[in-house]
Design a protein around this motif. Sequence first.
Motif, mmCIF file in Angstrom:
data_model
loop_
_atom_site.group_PDB
_atom_site.id
_atom_site.type_symbol
_atom_site.label_atom_id
_atom_site.label_comp_id
_atom_site.label_asym_id
_atom_site.label_seq_id
_atom_site.Cartn_x
_atom_site.Cartn_y
_atom_site.Cartn_z
ATOM 1 N N LYS A 1 46.938 32.996 48.887
ATOM 2 C CA LYS A 1 45.902 34.033 48.972
ATOM 3 C C LYS A 1 46.062 35.058 47.846
ATOM 4 O O LYS A 1 45.068 35.533 47.277
ATOM 5 N N LEU A 2 47.292 35.388 47.531
ATOM 6 C CA LEU A 2 47.558 36.291 46.414
ATOM 7 C C LEU A 2 47.019 35.675 45.121
ATOM 8 O O LEU A 2 46.339 36.347 44.325
ATOM 9 N N ALA A 3 47.311 34.392 44.935
ATOM 10 C CA ALA A 3 46.849 33.689 43.739
ATOM 11 C C ALA A 3 45.320 33.603 43.703
ATOM 12 O O ALA A 3 44.703 33.803 42.647
ATOM 13 N N TRP A 4 44.691 33.333 44.848
ATOM 14 C CA TRP A 4 43.236 33.201 44.878
ATOM 15 C C TRP A 4 42.545 34.519 44.533
ATOM 16 O O TRP A 4 41.527 34.533 43.855
ATOM 17 N N ASP A 5 43.116 35.618 44.982
ATOM 18 C CA ASP A 5 42.562 36.923 44.608
ATOM 19 C C ASP A 5 42.550 37.096 43.090
ATOM 20 O O ASP A 5 41.638 37.693 42.530
ATOM 21 N N LEU A 6 43.575 36.564 42.415
ATOM 22 C CA LEU A 6 43.675 36.703 40.964
ATOM 23 C C LEU A 6 42.850 35.674 40.207
ATOM 24 O O LEU A 6 42.279 35.988 39.155
ATOM 25 N N CYS A 7 42.776 34.447 40.708
ATOM 26 C CA CYS A 7 42.184 33.388 39.882
ATOM 27 C C CYS A 7 40.880 32.823 40.403
ATOM 28 O O CYS A 7 40.221 32.058 39.700
ATOM 29 N N GLY A 8 40.471 33.190 41.636
ATOM 30 C CA GLY A 8 39.260 32.603 42.179
ATOM 31 C C GLY A 8 38.223 33.597 42.640
ATOM 32 O O GLY A 8 37.016 33.382 42.459
ATOM 33 N N GLU A 9 38.662 34.669 43.246
ATOM 34 C CA GLU A 9 37.751 35.679 43.774
ATOM 35 C C GLU A 9 36.992 36.389 42.645
ATOM 36 O O GLU A 9 37.455 36.438 41.505
ATOM 37 N N ALA A 10 35.839 36.973 42.991
ATOM 38 C CA ALA A 10 35.097 37.781 42.021
ATOM 39 C C ALA A 10 35.974 38.904 41.479
ATOM 40 O O ALA A 10 35.900 39.257 40.303
ATOM 41 N N PHE A 11 36.830 39.448 42.327
ATOM 42 C CA PHE A 11 37.779 40.481 41.902
ATOM 43 C C PHE A 11 38.626 39.987 40.736
ATOM 44 O O PHE A 11 38.790 40.667 39.719
ATOM 45 N N GLY A 12 39.168 38.778 40.871
ATOM 46 C CA GLY A 12 40.012 38.218 39.823
ATOM 47 C C GLY A 12 39.236 37.876 38.567
ATOM 48 O O GLY A 12 39.750 38.029 37.449
ATOM 49 N N GLN B 1 37.653 38.974 32.828
ATOM 50 C CA GLN B 1 36.690 39.428 31.831
ATOM 51 C C GLN B 1 37.128 40.763 31.220
ATOM 52 O O GLN B 1 36.945 40.998 30.023
ATOM 53 N N TYR B 2 37.680 41.608 32.050
ATOM 54 C CA TYR B 2 38.178 42.919 31.605
ATOM 55 C C TYR B 2 39.232 42.738 30.509
ATOM 56 O O TYR B 2 39.208 43.428 29.490
ATOM 57 N N GLU B 3 40.155 41.805 30.727
ATOM 58 C CA GLU B 3 41.236 41.619 29.755
ATOM 59 C C GLU B 3 40.728 40.993 28.470
ATOM 60 O O GLU B 3 41.232 41.288 27.385
ATOM 61 N N ARG B 4 39.720 40.127 28.588
ATOM 62 C CA ARG B 4 39.166 39.505 27.382
ATOM 63 C C ARG B 4 38.531 40.541 26.455
ATOM 64 O O ARG B 4 38.602 40.424 25.239
ATOM 65 N N TYR B 5 37.888 41.534 27.032
ATOM 66 C CA TYR B 5 37.128 42.489 26.226
ATOM 67 C C TYR B 5 37.637 43.919 26.388
ATOM 68 O O TYR B 5 36.887 44.864 26.167
ATOM 69 N N TYR B 6 38.901 44.044 26.731
ATOM 70 C CA TYR B 6 39.487 45.367 26.992
ATOM 71 C C TYR B 6 39.320 46.324 25.820
ATOM 72 O O TYR B 6 39.012 47.487 25.988
#
Length: 492
Positions: A431-442, A447-452
């Motif tokens: 669930k921790l991983a899904w929050d980071l790699c699957g959820e809209a949150f993640g 996207q934030y890191e790509r265009y920070y």
Amino acid sequence: MGIRTGEQYINAVKSRKPEVWLAGKKVENVFDEPVLRQTVIEIAKLYDMQHDPEYQDKITHFCEETGERVNNAFLIPKNYEDLIKRRAAFEAFAKATFGLMGRSPDFLNVVITSMYSHSSFFEKYNKQWAENIRRYYRLVRDNDLFLTHAIINPQNDRSKSSHEQQDMFTHLGAVKETPEGLVVRGAKFLATLAPVADEVIIYTFPGYKPGDERYALAFALPIDTPGLRIICREPMQDGKRPLFDHPLASRFEEIDALLVFKDVLVPWDRVFIYNNVEAANLLYPKTGIAQQPAHQSAVRGLLKLQFATEVTCRLADSIGVDVFLHVQESLGELIQAVESIRALLRIAEHEYEVTPEGEAMPNWVPLETIRGLLPKMYPRAIELMQTIGAGGLLLSPTGADFENPELREDIERYYIGRAGVSATDRVSVFKLAWDLCGEAFGQRLLQYERYYTGDPIRKKAIFYNSIKRQRTFDMVDDALQVSKLKELVTNK
């Protein structure tokens, strides 16, 4: 006042009535809005850290001017030791949020501090602007305010400059001057955490052209200034999801917003730049607001990448796939990425430069290298997390399933991990991983890191051209000396 507590910050949020729009509805009370409430609580925890004996001496110092404790983000570094004091504050906040909150209070406090330490830049154009920025720095420092910022124009017709847009005030611009101040109209984004901030600062980024004078603006205002409308993006969570099911998204959602200024009055003592294209274009490169905040973002980026790497490693271990060579190679890649960023950060600090004003600046080359690498390294970490987790990321039961006696036996049997990893432990990691790699949150974090820091291609091109102007590539000339000597012999 100096450092404030979490309770003082929460009370400040409760006392304000900014015009916030979320999912088509006007938010009447920011703290009572479920989507925003937990974010306020998490930021309050950062303020409380400043009073915690475990952290206080590491992340705060006594201000020479006031005698009060202030966060190290307000410290103007003079040497290596001061840079390390700053890093300690950045690390503490980043670890507390796992590097997931890119706009924690320390970020813009560093920006304000850099403007203050380079107030001579403003004085070159207008002595009042310089005095305004000095006064504003002290206001933010002494009241420990939390700022948001918006420095990007709306994505309308990017082929045209501000004054060429179809609507004169699509981009934020000055409407008129009054005895009380400047009236401004138009929009800016990307104001992260705007609904829960104390103030907003608008400042310029290079790219203004002749004719853009009315848009050459830098100023700061309270977030609840009349006429300032905050239109939030679609939330990545509803504020009601259980912590077990969404341990990250339910805590660290950084709402982003478009700021619309409807003939807002900016008092003259809050204006830092106005009607000057040259000043607007030089603010970013000449005041340290590119370099010093890059130190903060490098520390935060390192912690974020490290967190994603640790989650991926734990994910692989929980189901025993890290015994396979190709998985070990992938995890080794991620760990080496973390250590590369860590090394670059240390080099930037050790090889610091001193400005004519006597300020210690982390070396810009390794910092810009970090800015160039993270937009590739973090997405790679997320890709490997998705690959290693595979279909299992799509199958996690809910906390409610665990609590249902009829389902408990099946869940404990079929969701168990490798030997020694219970179903609860395995599902929690997934669930921790899904929050980071699957959820809209993640995906927003990705996207934030790509265009920070903006367009990564343009940033690398600027980096190359800067290096080309500074370096002569002497090793090439040394290597060519042999062929030049042969040519001389031939000519004889």
